[in-house]
Write a protein that holds these residues in place. Structure first.
Motif, PDB file in Angstrom:
ATOM      1  N   PRO A 110      60.507  -2.388  38.477  1.00  0.00           N
ATOM      2  CA  PRO A 110      59.908  -3.090  39.609  1.00  0.00           C
ATOM      3  C   PRO A 110      60.893  -3.378  40.729  1.00  0.00           C
ATOM      4  O   PRO A 110      60.513  -3.459  41.900  1.00  0.00           O
ATOM      5  N   LEU A 111      62.196  -3.490  40.371  1.00  0.00           N
ATOM      6  CA  LEU A 111      63.199  -3.777  41.392  1.00  0.00           C
ATOM      7  C   LEU A 111      63.338  -2.595  42.353  1.00  0.00           C
ATOM      8  O   LEU A 111      63.307  -2.758  43.575  1.00  0.00           O
ATOM      9  N   PHE A 112      63.447  -1.383  41.833  1.00  0.00           N
ATOM     10  CA  PHE A 112      63.543  -0.206  42.687  1.00  0.00           C
ATOM     11  C   PHE A 112      62.229   0.050  43.422  1.00  0.00           C
ATOM     12  O   PHE A 112      62.235   0.569  44.548  1.00  0.00           O
ATOM     13  N   GLY A 156      62.406   4.801  30.482  1.00  0.00           N
ATOM     14  CA  GLY A 156      60.975   5.115  30.415  1.00  0.00           C
ATOM     15  C   GLY A 156      60.125   3.863  30.575  1.00  0.00           C
ATOM     16  O   GLY A 156      59.100   3.876  31.263  1.00  0.00           O
ATOM     17  N   ALA A 157      60.568   2.762  29.956  1.00  0.00           N
ATOM     18  CA  ALA A 157      59.850   1.493  30.096  1.00  0.00           C
ATOM     19  C   ALA A 157      59.891   1.013  31.543  1.00  0.00           C
ATOM     20  O   ALA A 157      58.904   0.464  32.053  1.00  0.00           O
ATOM     21  N   ALA A 158      61.028   1.217  32.217  1.00  0.00           N
ATOM     22  CA  ALA A 158      61.150   0.817  33.622  1.00  0.00           C
ATOM     23  C   ALA A 158      60.172   1.602  34.497  1.00  0.00           C
ATOM     24  O   ALA A 158      59.506   1.045  35.380  1.00  0.00           O
ATOM     25  N   ILE A 159      60.067   2.915  34.248  1.00  0.00           N
ATOM     26  CA  ILE A 159      59.136   3.753  35.015  1.00  0.00           C
ATOM     27  C   ILE A 159      57.692   3.311  34.765  1.00  0.00           C
ATOM     28  O   ILE A 159      56.883   3.189  35.696  1.00  0.00           O
ATOM     29  N   CYS A 160      57.378   3.055  33.492  1.00  0.00           N
ATOM     30  CA  CYS A 160      56.010   2.617  33.158  1.00  0.00           C
ATOM     31  C   CYS A 160      55.706   1.246  33.752  1.00  0.00           C
ATOM     32  O   CYS A 160      54.554   0.984  34.139  1.00  0.00           O
ATOM     33  N   TRP A 161      56.711   0.371  33.850  1.00  0.00           N
ATOM     34  CA  TRP A 161      56.497  -0.942  34.458  1.00  0.00           C
ATOM     35  C   TRP A 161      56.150  -0.775  35.941  1.00  0.00           C
ATOM     36  O   TRP A 161      55.253  -1.442  36.463  1.00  0.00           O
ATOM     37  N   LEU A 244      62.361 -16.806  39.804  1.00  0.00           N
ATOM     38  CA  LEU A 244      62.182 -17.150  38.396  1.00  0.00           C
ATOM     39  C   LEU A 244      62.054 -15.898  37.528  1.00  0.00           C
ATOM     40  O   LEU A 244      62.581 -15.851  36.414  1.00  0.00           O
ATOM     41  N   TYR A 245      61.376 -14.873  38.030  1.00  0.00           N
ATOM     42  CA  TYR A 245      61.268 -13.631  37.259  1.00  0.00           C
ATOM     43  C   TYR A 245      62.635 -13.006  37.027  1.00  0.00           C
ATOM     44  O   TYR A 245      62.853 -12.308  36.037  1.00  0.00           O
ATOM     45  N   PRO A 296      55.364  -8.313  41.031  1.00  0.00           N
ATOM     46  CA  PRO A 296      54.834  -7.780  39.776  1.00  0.00           C
ATOM     47  C   PRO A 296      54.536  -8.851  38.776  1.00  0.00           C
ATOM     48  O   PRO A 296      55.195  -9.877  38.730  1.00  0.00           O
ATOM     49  N   GLU A 297      53.512  -8.591  37.954  1.00  0.00           N
ATOM     50  CA  GLU A 297      53.278  -9.433  36.792  1.00  0.00           C
ATOM     51  C   GLU A 297      54.153  -8.937  35.648  1.00  0.00           C
ATOM     52  O   GLU A 297      54.554  -7.788  35.606  1.00  0.00           O
ATOM     53  N   LEU A 298      54.457  -9.792  34.707  1.00  0.00           N
ATOM     54  CA  LEU A 298      55.310  -9.434  33.589  1.00  0.00           C
ATOM     55  C   LEU A 298      54.516  -9.558  32.287  1.00  0.00           C
ATOM     56  O   LEU A 298      54.420 -10.614  31.705  1.00  0.00           O
TER      57      LEU A 298
END
Length: 300
Positions: A110-112, A156-161, A244-245, A296-298
């Motif tokens: 989400p940062l990128f 992969g988790a970062a891309i899916c996020w 906070l995130y 983004p939601e987490l």
């Protein structure tokens, strides 16, 4: 009467801050608990159990069967696929590398995504800081590199996020947030049912206490954090939420150290802090455009 209004607003703000921080703590300590169950269920099995149980809890809580239809399923299916991919990659990474490192790498998704939509000169510095943080995280301690397959799963988790955010934004105004999350998890659970949930559930029938812990993981890692976050998002600004995130990777590292006895070198801890500072800086730098709901939601 007029004096009581600021006090009421302050109490609501403090309550929202407590709810969001509580959700973050629940999320990361739930992930630590999940990792402790890997020896019995495996990472893939825990993904199936957590997703299925969390879907049941949220569908019952939001009564989402009232809006269930073919049109709704088509709408939430890409969102559910992103959730399935994100959780599966996250747990496979967690099996191989420490929790703090996994969350820090995943957080770059989400940062990128935020950087791509920005045209501020200051964001070049935040990108550089993020890259520095990743370099420190992935540097070798003594002679050993981190498990690169685990790192690949975290990426992969970062891309899916990032995809989760994109698909989630497409549902804005078309489906209530509670129903979107519940039905997204339901689609995700359906995808993971046979390959992930069924074998783990059969194993859990012979270990009911540990199966009960898996239900607790689903509650702590998905259902409760989402409910707390939903309450907090109505009261906090985009700036508050973003700052906070950014505590997520730090909280994950602390949970890993306290519950899983994982250790990170000082330089890798500095890498996590670089990513946290880059995230907070992206939110706090003047000139950010867009409404609060762009954050983004987490859901992990």
């Amino acid at each position: 009467m007029a004096a009581s209004l600021p006090n009421t607003a302050l109490r609501e703000r403090l309550l929202a801050l407590t709810q969001l921080v509580g959700g973050i703590i629940c999320l990361q300590f739930g992930s630590s608990m999940a990792k402790s169950l890997f020896p019995l269920f495996g990472a893939v099995g825990m993904v199936g159990l957590r997703t299925a149980f969390a879907a049941i809890v949220l569908v019952l809580f939001f009564r989402s069967w009232h809006v269930l239809s073919r049109r709704t399923i088509r709408l939430v299916l890409p969102y559910g696929i992103a959730i399935a991919g994100m959780n599966l990659c996250f747990y496979l990474a967690l099996e191989r590398i420490p929790l703090g490192m996994t969350v820090a790498i995943e957080f770059t998704g989400p940062l990128f995504l935020a950087f791509i939509g920005s045209r501020r000169l200051a964001d070049i510095g935040w990108v550089a800081l993020t890259v520095l943080g990743l370099a420190l995280l992935l540097r070798p301690d003594t002679a050993a590199l981190p498990d690169m397959l685990g790192v690949a799963y975290a990426i992969g988790a970062a891309i899916c996020w990032a995809l989760y955010i994109i698909f989630g934004k497409r549902m804005t105004g078309k489906l209530a947030p509670g129903h979107a999350c519940a039905l997204g998890l339901l689609c995700s659970a359906a995808i993971l049912f046979l390959p992930c949930f069924t074998p783990a559930f059969v194993t859990g029938l012979h270990h009911p206490l540990l199966l009960g812990m898996a239900v607790l993981v689903a509650f702590c890692s998905s259902a409760l954090p989402y409910a707390l976050e939903m309450q907090a998002m109505h009261r906090l600004s985009a700036r508050d939420l973003g700052v906070l995130y950014s505590l997520e990777p730090v909280c994950a590292a602390c949970a890993g150290i306290l519950l899983l006895h994982e250790t990170l070198s000082p330089l890798r801890m500095v890498g996590i802090l670089c990513i946290v500072v880059a995230s907070a800086g992206t939110v706090l730098t003047p000139g950010k455009k867009g409404p609060p709901n762009e954050l983004p939601e987490l859901p992990q």
